[in-house]
Design an enzyme around this catalytic site. Sequence first.
Site, PDB file in Angstrom:
ATOM      1  N   PRO A  88       0.816  -1.215   0.000  1.00  0.00           N
ATOM      2  CG  PRO A  88      -0.506  -1.398   1.924  1.00  0.00           C
ATOM      3  CD  PRO A  88       0.563  -2.084   1.153  1.00  0.00           C
ATOM      4  CD  GLU A 116      -0.101  -5.660  10.597  1.00  0.00           C
ATOM      5  OE1 GLU A 116      -0.369  -4.468  10.396  1.00  0.00           O
ATOM      6  OE2 GLU A 116      -0.925  -6.574  10.482  1.00  0.00           O
ATOM      7  NE  ARG A 154      -7.325  -5.521 -21.102  1.00  0.00           N
ATOM      8  CZ  ARG A 154      -7.373  -4.376 -21.764  1.00  0.00           C
ATOM      9  NH1 ARG A 154      -6.465  -3.442 -21.555  1.00  0.00           N
ATOM     10  NH2 ARG A 154      -8.324  -4.148 -22.655  1.00  0.00           N
ATOM     11  CG  ASP A 169      -9.094  -0.880 -23.172  1.00  0.00           C
ATOM     12  OD1 ASP A 169      -8.741  -2.041 -23.232  1.00  0.00           O
ATOM     13  OD2 ASP A 169      -8.289   0.054 -23.004  1.00  0.00           O
TER      14      ASP A 169
HETATM   15 CL1  6GU Z   1      -0.124  -3.733  -3.462  1.00  0.00          CL
HETATM   16  N1  6GU Z   1      -0.816  -4.585  -1.071  1.00  0.00           N
HETATM   17  C1  6GU Z   1      -1.586  -4.538   0.012  1.00  0.00           C
HETATM   18  N2  6GU Z   1      -1.327  -5.381   1.018  1.00  0.00           N
HETATM   19  N3  6GU Z   1      -2.603  -3.710   0.146  1.00  0.00           N
HETATM   20  C2  6GU Z   1      -2.832  -2.883  -0.875  1.00  0.00           C
HETATM   21  C3  6GU Z   1      -2.081  -2.866  -2.043  1.00  0.00           C
HETATM   22  C4  6GU Z   1      -1.056  -3.730  -2.107  1.00  0.00           C
HETATM   23  N4  6GU Z   1      -2.560  -1.928  -2.867  1.00  0.00           N
HETATM   24  C5  6GU Z   1      -3.579  -1.397  -2.228  1.00  0.00           C
HETATM   25  N5  6GU Z   1      -3.749  -1.954  -1.029  1.00  0.00           N
END
Ligand code: 6GU
Length: 263
Positions: A88, A116, A154, A169
């Site tokens: 994230p 974590e 794709r 698209d």
């Molecule tokens: Cl790439 N990993 C995790 N654990 N949560 C996420 C993410 C990735 N992208 C958005 N949320």
Amino acid sequence: MEFLALTLFPELFRPFWEIGIVGRAAEKGIIRGRAVDIRSFAAGRHKVVDDRPYGGGCGMVMQPDPLDKALNEARARLPQALTVLLTPQGKRFSQQMAETLAGAAKDMILVCGRYEGVDQRVIDRHVDLEISIGDYVLTGGEPAAMVVIDAVTRLLPGALGNKASAASDSFSQDLLEHAQYTRPADWQGEAVPEVLLSGHHGQIEKWRRSHALATTLLKRPDLLRGRKLGPEEIRLLENWRIEIERILDAQPVRGPDPSPGGG
Ligand code: 6GU
């Protein structure tokens, strides 16, 4: 192009490599997909791969050693590969990033974090790029890795049956796609827009561009605000404005908009 996912859940990828466009691309030899179990690089009888964070706090952190061993083997197998960590905290994934990755045509090693997080030292040693697929938290990087692999695959030459479909698209021109219809022409009393049945390709194309703009305006106005409109696009939006004004002019009363932020 080869994708090598490093994961604690390699089984998650099994159907993914076999089904749909990704499966077809693998059959055609356009891509090769493998998932390797990080746990198989863990030491000891219990194959532990995580431990408590230094400094305290809840949750577990992936230890550097099993992942380092997995990455050393992956990088020996794919020495030209780009090593990506799905997290994230990464750079937000986009169609533009997918196009860059597909264009580079480099093999990819995708590290799927769990718990974590991942010990920073193994990230610093091995990872070229950190990717997030959006502002929400997943329990692990596996679905994100599949999102990246799908979006890149794709775009590879030969992956889609029809070359035009990738170019037209949603997002490939920073617009959403127009609505689509198929048979029957009358479904439970609901008709398909007549122009689409006309066989008049010029008018059909114009309808599609016009509706792509209107759909984008209604659903994702942020995409239009960040974009320079061409002269034809301005004309098509003007036509929508004229259409809206015609409808409003036909109303008996026109007061100011009482809604918050309105007129
Ligand atoms: Cl790439 N990993 C995790 N654990 N949560 C996420 C993410 C990735 N992208 C958005 N949320």
